[in-house]
Design a protein around this motif. Structure first.
Motif, PDB file in Angstrom:
ATOM      1  N   VAL A 247       1.154  -1.151  -0.015  1.00  0.00           N
ATOM      2  CA  VAL A 247      -0.342   0.087   0.157  1.00  0.00           C
ATOM      3  C   VAL A 247       0.560   1.332   0.270  1.00  0.00           C
ATOM      4  CG1 VAL A 247      -1.919   1.286   0.872  1.00  0.00           C
ATOM      5  CG2 VAL A 247      -2.158  -1.158   1.159  1.00  0.00           C
ATOM      6  N   VAL A 248       0.710   1.979  -0.973  1.00  0.00           N
ATOM      7  CA  VAL A 248       0.974   3.376  -1.586  1.00  0.00           C
ATOM      8  C   VAL A 248       0.447   4.431  -1.113  1.00  0.00           C
ATOM      9  CG1 VAL A 248       3.020   4.224  -2.191  1.00  0.00           C
ATOM     10  CG2 VAL A 248       3.301   2.100  -1.952  1.00  0.00           C
ATOM     11  N   ILE A 249       0.723   5.835   0.104  1.00  0.00           N
ATOM     12  CA  ILE A 249       0.086   6.818  -0.203  1.00  0.00           C
ATOM     13  C   ILE A 249       1.277   8.060  -0.630  1.00  0.00           C
ATOM     14  CG2 ILE A 249      -1.575   8.429   0.917  1.00  0.00           C
ATOM     15  CD1 ILE A 249      -2.871   6.244   2.351  1.00  0.00           C
ATOM     16  N   VAL A 250       0.761   8.788  -1.697  1.00  0.00           N
ATOM     17  CA  VAL A 250       1.694  10.532  -1.807  1.00  0.00           C
ATOM     18  C   VAL A 250       1.103  11.137  -2.303  1.00  0.00           C
ATOM     19  CG1 VAL A 250       3.373  10.889  -4.197  1.00  0.00           C
ATOM     20  CG2 VAL A 250       2.952   8.498  -3.081  1.00  0.00           C
ATOM     21  N   GLU A 251       1.190  12.315  -1.457  1.00  0.00           N
ATOM     22  CA  GLU A 251       0.878  13.628  -1.752  1.00  0.00           C
ATOM     23  C   GLU A 251       0.645  14.330  -2.877  1.00  0.00           C
ATOM     24  OE1 GLU A 251       1.163  17.761  -0.106  1.00  0.00           O
ATOM     25  OE2 GLU A 251       1.809  16.689   1.108  1.00  0.00           O
ATOM     26  N   GLY A 252      -0.306  14.548  -3.476  1.00  0.00           N
ATOM     27  CA  GLY A 252      -0.775  15.015  -5.371  1.00  0.00           C
ATOM     28  C   GLY A 252      -1.443  14.052  -5.872  1.00  0.00           C
ATOM     29  N   LYS A 253      -1.437  14.180  -6.945  1.00  0.00           N
ATOM     30  CA  LYS A 253      -1.622  13.320  -8.355  1.00  0.00           C
ATOM     31  C   LYS A 253      -1.388  12.498  -9.048  1.00  0.00           C
ATOM     32  CE  LYS A 253      -5.727  16.604  -8.854  1.00  0.00           C
ATOM     33  NZ  LYS A 253      -6.200  17.782  -9.709  1.00  0.00           N
ATOM     34  N   GLN A 254       0.264  12.485  -8.814  1.00  0.00           N
ATOM     35  CA  GLN A 254       1.188  11.657  -9.711  1.00  0.00           C
ATOM     36  C   GLN A 254       1.112  10.686  -8.158  1.00  0.00           C
ATOM     37  OE1 GLN A 254       3.356  14.068 -11.614  1.00  0.00           O
ATOM     38  NE2 GLN A 254       1.852  13.495 -13.822  1.00  0.00           N
ATOM     39  N   GLY A 255       1.683   9.390  -8.311  1.00  0.00           N
ATOM     40  CA  GLY A 255       1.387   8.154  -7.575  1.00  0.00           C
ATOM     41  C   GLY A 255       2.609   7.500  -7.650  1.00  0.00           C
ATOM     42  N   PHE A 256       2.576   6.461  -7.190  1.00  0.00           N
ATOM     43  CA  PHE A 256       4.110   5.842  -7.509  1.00  0.00           C
ATOM     44  C   PHE A 256       3.256   4.203  -7.362  1.00  0.00           C
ATOM     45  CE2 PHE A 256       6.032   4.670  -3.664  1.00  0.00           C
ATOM     46  CZ  PHE A 256       5.972   6.074  -3.511  1.00  0.00           C
ATOM     47  N   ARG A 257       4.043   3.564  -7.877  1.00  0.00           N
ATOM     48  CA  ARG A 257       3.984   1.442  -7.348  1.00  0.00           C
ATOM     49  C   ARG A 257       5.620   1.381  -6.744  1.00  0.00           C
ATOM     50  NH1 ARG A 257       2.452  -0.727 -13.196  1.00  0.00           N
ATOM     51  NH2 ARG A 257       1.142   1.608 -12.926  1.00  0.00           N
ATOM     52  N   ILE A 258       5.291   0.143  -5.752  1.00  0.00           N
ATOM     53  CA  ILE A 258       6.346  -0.900  -5.887  1.00  0.00           C
ATOM     54  C   ILE A 258       6.538  -2.745  -6.237  1.00  0.00           C
ATOM     55  CG2 ILE A 258       7.191  -2.359  -3.949  1.00  0.00           C
ATOM     56  CD1 ILE A 258       6.212  -0.290  -1.846  1.00  0.00           C
ATOM     57  N   THR A 259       7.133  -2.318  -7.694  1.00  0.00           N
ATOM     58  CA  THR A 259       7.028  -3.686  -8.461  1.00  0.00           C
ATOM     59  C   THR A 259       7.679  -4.129  -7.748  1.00  0.00           C
ATOM     60  OG1 THR A 259       8.784  -2.584  -9.611  1.00  0.00           O
ATOM     61  CG2 THR A 259       6.604  -1.821 -10.438  1.00  0.00           C
ATOM     62  N   PRO A 260       7.590  -5.949  -8.208  1.00  0.00           N
ATOM     63  CA  PRO A 260       8.184  -6.904  -7.901  1.00  0.00           C
ATOM     64  C   PRO A 260      10.324  -7.258  -8.065  1.00  0.00           C
ATOM     65  CG  PRO A 260       6.205  -7.649  -8.609  1.00  0.00           C
ATOM     66  CD  PRO A 260       6.476  -6.506  -8.559  1.00  0.00           C
ATOM     67  N   GLU A 261      10.369  -6.197  -9.097  1.00  0.00           N
ATOM     68  CA  GLU A 261      11.310  -5.471  -9.699  1.00  0.00           C
ATOM     69  C   GLU A 261      11.916  -5.071  -9.011  1.00  0.00           C
ATOM     70  OE1 GLU A 261       9.102  -7.625 -12.770  1.00  0.00           O
ATOM     71  OE2 GLU A 261       9.523  -5.578 -11.690  1.00  0.00           O
ATOM     72  N   ILE A 262      11.375  -3.479  -8.506  1.00  0.00           N
ATOM     73  CA  ILE A 262      12.376  -3.239  -7.739  1.00  0.00           C
ATOM     74  C   ILE A 262      12.284  -2.884  -6.532  1.00  0.00           C
ATOM     75  CG2 ILE A 262      11.879  -0.255  -6.502  1.00  0.00           C
ATOM     76  CD1 ILE A 262      12.792   0.057  -9.401  1.00  0.00           C
ATOM     77  N   PHE A 263      11.091  -4.288  -5.880  1.00  0.00           N
ATOM     78  CA  PHE A 263      11.118  -3.990  -4.434  1.00  0.00           C
ATOM     79  C   PHE A 263      12.544  -5.559  -4.065  1.00  0.00           C
ATOM     80  CE2 PHE A 263      10.519  -7.673  -1.002  1.00  0.00           C
ATOM     81  CZ  PHE A 263       9.849  -6.456   0.263  1.00  0.00           C
ATOM     82  N   ASP A 264      12.793  -6.160  -5.382  1.00  0.00           N
ATOM     83  CA  ASP A 264      13.742  -7.214  -5.283  1.00  0.00           C
ATOM     84  C   ASP A 264      14.977  -6.663  -4.893  1.00  0.00           C
ATOM     85  OD1 ASP A 264      11.792  -9.284  -5.175  1.00  0.00           O
ATOM     86  OD2 ASP A 264      12.169  -9.917  -6.468  1.00  0.00           O
TER      87      ASP A 264
END
Length: 224
Positions: free
Chosen positions: A196-213
């Motif tokens: 779960v990710v909450i970001v201030e603003g109208k643009q967000g990001f995701r945690i992908t499996p590749e980035i997490f690894d």
């Protein structure tokens, strides 16, 4: 800790630039210290202002609680969107039952936020799954329920991202504000949430499996 947080946000900022920033994900709650966020933001341009990140890699529910009588939430290692752990929701008896996290003291009036949650169920049939904000401001006569993102055709057996934006009016006093995940189409179905990710603003990001690894050690260190 600032160096670790810097590394996390630097990579997420890179994803933000490359991917065009679609908010996404599910997990358990970790509130990023705002002093650290401000310090990093000064040094790294275009980094999303992360307000809350929950990946459950601490092995704890990190602020997520049951939503509904008889509902249970537990961190488990039998399935996950990234890493080893996710939050497993059981004991539901109503469509709105699920998992919730209280945001009353985290989100602020006059701000817009991007919210991303990853969800998985194992039903043989597609289900109506949604993320909803339960809120009551001093301007409300009763509790209100705002849909952030609902999908009527979430397939079973795969992780699906639900993402949207939520704006809090300026000048209100927040009496209650809770984000929750629900499956209105099936009141008895168990499900998982993660990243779960909450970001201030109208643009967000995701945690992908590749980035997490690539940066798992930073997430785990920060959450422990």
């Amino acid at each position: 800790m600032c160096k670790k947080l810097f590394s996390i946000l630097l990579v997420l900022g890179f994803v933000f630039i490359i991917a065009g920033c679609t908010p996404k994900e599910t997990a358990v709650q970790t509130t990023v210290p705002q002093e650290a966020v401000k310090e990093v933001a000064k040094e790294v341009p275009n980094v999303p202002n992360a307000i809350l990140i929950t990946t459950f890699e601490s092995g704890k529910t990190e602020g997520w609680t049951p939503n509904g009588e008889g509902v249970s939430v537990a961190v488990v290692d039998k399935d996950a969107h990234t890493g080893k752990y996710s939050l497993y929701v059981t004991g539901r008896t109503a469509g709105w039952n699920g998992a919730q996290i209280q945001l009353k003291d985290i989100l602020k009036p006059g701000k817009v936020y991007s919210i991303s949650v990853w969800v998985k169920h194992n039903s043989d049939l597609p289900q109506h799954v949604g993320i909803t904000m339960r809120r009551k401001y001093d301007s409300d006569s009763s509790t209100q329920y705002d849909w952030i993102k609902h999908d009527n055709e979430v397939p079973g057996g795969k992780w699906v991202e639900l993402a949207g934006t939520y704006q809090i009016p300026a000048g209100v006093n927040i009496l209650d504000l809770a984000l929750y995940v629900e499956i209105p189409s099936n009141p008895n179905l168990d499900f998982y949430i993660d990243d779960v990710v909450i970001v201030e603003g109208k643009q967000g990001f995701r945690i992908t499996p590749e980035i997490f690894d690539l940066f798992a050690k930073y997430f785990r260190t920060y959450l422990n």
